[in-house]
Design an enzyme around this catalytic site. Sequence first.
Site, PDB file in Angstrom:
ATOM      1  N   HIS A  18      46.464  57.775 -15.105  1.00  0.00           N
ATOM      2  CA  HIS A  18      46.060  58.679 -13.978  1.00  0.00           C
ATOM      3  C   HIS A  18      45.479  59.820 -14.160  1.00  0.00           C
ATOM      4  O   HIS A  18      46.197  60.870 -14.608  1.00  0.00           O
ATOM      5  CB  HIS A  18      47.589  58.731 -13.043  1.00  0.00           C
ATOM      6  CG  HIS A  18      47.331  59.630 -11.889  1.00  0.00           C
ATOM      7  ND1 HIS A  18      48.304  59.801 -10.731  1.00  0.00           N
ATOM      8  CD2 HIS A  18      46.390  60.514 -11.392  1.00  0.00           C
ATOM      9  CE1 HIS A  18      48.079  60.362  -9.684  1.00  0.00           C
ATOM     10  NE2 HIS A  18      46.634  61.121  -9.931  1.00  0.00           N
ATOM     11  N   HIS A 197      46.859  56.737  -4.305  1.00  0.00           N
ATOM     12  CA  HIS A 197      47.733  57.839  -4.353  1.00  0.00           C
ATOM     13  C   HIS A 197      48.639  57.700  -2.855  1.00  0.00           C
ATOM     14  O   HIS A 197      47.968  57.480  -1.843  1.00  0.00           O
ATOM     15  CB  HIS A 197      46.943  59.251  -4.099  1.00  0.00           C
ATOM     16  CG  HIS A 197      46.170  59.689  -5.332  1.00  0.00           C
ATOM     17  ND1 HIS A 197      45.181  58.858  -6.214  1.00  0.00           N
ATOM     18  CD2 HIS A 197      46.390  60.725  -6.028  1.00  0.00           C
ATOM     19  CE1 HIS A 197      44.930  59.488  -7.123  1.00  0.00           C
ATOM     20  NE2 HIS A 197      45.499  60.700  -7.269  1.00  0.00           N
ATOM     21  N   GLU A 200      52.678  61.593  -2.430  1.00  0.00           N
ATOM     22  CA  GLU A 200      52.300  62.960  -3.156  1.00  0.00           C
ATOM     23  C   GLU A 200      52.844  63.870  -2.149  1.00  0.00           C
ATOM     24  O   GLU A 200      53.856  64.706  -2.211  1.00  0.00           O
ATOM     25  CB  GLU A 200      51.161  63.021  -3.604  1.00  0.00           C
ATOM     26  CG  GLU A 200      50.850  64.283  -4.401  1.00  0.00           C
ATOM     27  CD  GLU A 200      49.201  64.466  -4.831  1.00  0.00           C
ATOM     28  OE1 GLU A 200      48.458  64.004  -4.218  1.00  0.00           O
ATOM     29  OE2 GLU A 200      49.070  65.380  -5.816  1.00  0.00           O
ATOM     30  N   ASP A 278      46.859  63.923 -14.402  1.00  0.00           N
ATOM     31  CA  ASP A 278      46.261  64.023 -13.089  1.00  0.00           C
ATOM     32  C   ASP A 278      44.770  64.795 -13.296  1.00  0.00           C
ATOM     33  O   ASP A 278      43.723  64.246 -13.307  1.00  0.00           O
ATOM     34  CB  ASP A 278      47.048  64.919 -12.101  1.00  0.00           C
ATOM     35  CG  ASP A 278      46.657  64.623 -10.783  1.00  0.00           C
ATOM     36  OD1 ASP A 278      45.907  63.708 -10.477  1.00  0.00           O
ATOM     37  OD2 ASP A 278      47.405  64.990  -9.722  1.00  0.00           O
ATOM     38  N   ASP A 279      44.888  66.274 -13.013  1.00  0.00           N
ATOM     39  CA  ASP A 279      43.861  66.960 -13.467  1.00  0.00           C
ATOM     40  C   ASP A 279      44.008  68.155 -14.347  1.00  0.00           C
ATOM     41  O   ASP A 279      44.467  69.158 -14.147  1.00  0.00           O
ATOM     42  CB  ASP A 279      43.321  67.589 -11.940  1.00  0.00           C
ATOM     43  CG  ASP A 279      43.158  66.788 -11.033  1.00  0.00           C
ATOM     44  OD1 ASP A 279      42.114  66.182 -10.962  1.00  0.00           O
ATOM     45  OD2 ASP A 279      44.167  66.503 -10.155  1.00  0.00           O
TER      46      ASP A 279
HETATM   47  N1  ADE Z   1      41.946  64.039  -6.567  1.00  0.00           N
HETATM   48  C1  ADE Z   1      42.015  64.608  -7.563  1.00  0.00           C
HETATM   49  N2  ADE Z   1      43.379  65.074  -7.959  1.00  0.00           N
HETATM   50  C2  ADE Z   1      44.162  64.694  -6.696  1.00  0.00           C
HETATM   51  C3  ADE Z   1      45.618  64.735  -6.633  1.00  0.00           C
HETATM   52  N3  ADE Z   1      46.503  65.236  -7.165  1.00  0.00           N
HETATM   53  N4  ADE Z   1      45.796  63.979  -5.366  1.00  0.00           N
HETATM   54  C4  ADE Z   1      45.074  63.574  -4.496  1.00  0.00           C
HETATM   55  N5  ADE Z   1      43.635  63.477  -4.863  1.00  0.00           N
HETATM   56  C5  ADE Z   1      43.245  64.024  -5.927  1.00  0.00           C
HETATM   57 ZN    ZN Z   2      45.652  61.935  -8.883  1.00  0.00          ZN
END
Ligand code: ADE
Ligand code: ZN
Length: 320
Positions: A18, A197, A200, A278-279
Amino acid sequence: MIEETIEFARNAHKAELHMHLEGALTPELFLKFATRNNKDIPYKTVEEIREKYLFTNLEDFINVYIEGFQSLATTQDYNELFDDYCEHAVSDNVVHTEIFTEAQGVPMIGMELPDMMDACVDGIERWSKKGLEILLIPTFLRHLSEREALESLDLLEPYYKHISAIGLAAVELGHPPNKFKALFAKARELGFKLVAHAGEEGPPEYVWQAIDELGVDRIDHGNRAIEDPVLVARLARDQIPLTMCPLSNLCLCVVDSLEEHQAKRFLDAGVKVTINSDDPAYFGGYINDNFEQIIRAQQLDLSDVEQLITNSLESAFSPA
Ligand code: ADE
Ligand code: ZN
């Protein structure tokens, strides 16, 4: 003992399942690409950009993420972004990574889809020679219509052989998974694995929908599934992996602290939890930083970490 557990996690060969490529855009790359592509941005320094990285929820983050995304314009940008992430992944002993890309978003920032996809295909080949196996997962934007997502899937046709799965991302609340039943049915027909996703920010109901109505192979995040014991039992029974991202959850206020993160409770319930970044450029760390901080906060022991690493490898859509 905790230091040994962290060391074990750092050194273990692992899979990352992810990670959004555009979320690996560091402030340094953002400035470099915006300057090179003559994009007008209201920041002059990396520090000014970092000041924006304070989020109160997912939507807040998505707005900043889109601003960064818009600095990208060429195959060369994507090549450099791809390499920057892969260097971190290899240094964190990732041997297999499944990368999300903004396939639907790319034409919206004025870039040609092949310019992005060719960079990814090229990156996969180059990094596989260095021992990093990479799969690609284009994601669709859940706040847009299903029709637009289906059009975007069609545009990807020349690249189907390079795609392993499709995903669903962006602002979750108000955009339930069952809005995309036809998209996921079509992707399944095409032979792709499916992820979304869910849970969350959205309620457990969204996780149920992703499983029962979309038929996903994995859930991305899944935090709020903890609120429904029947759902937790279902995830455990069917061994549906959760790709969890502790530092992301902390930065986006999905949890107030890592101590109360859902990872350990899911693990103890027999759910197939994995740890991911994630990011990474936005949330203060790559995969090993996520491991270190969740191990410290939840006092995870060696057997927990062995389980997390095994889960990551077993949950991969790997041909190997
Ligand atoms: N796009 C990039 N990061 C995300 C996240 N944490 N949740 C949903 N969409 C995303
Ligand atoms: Zn994500």
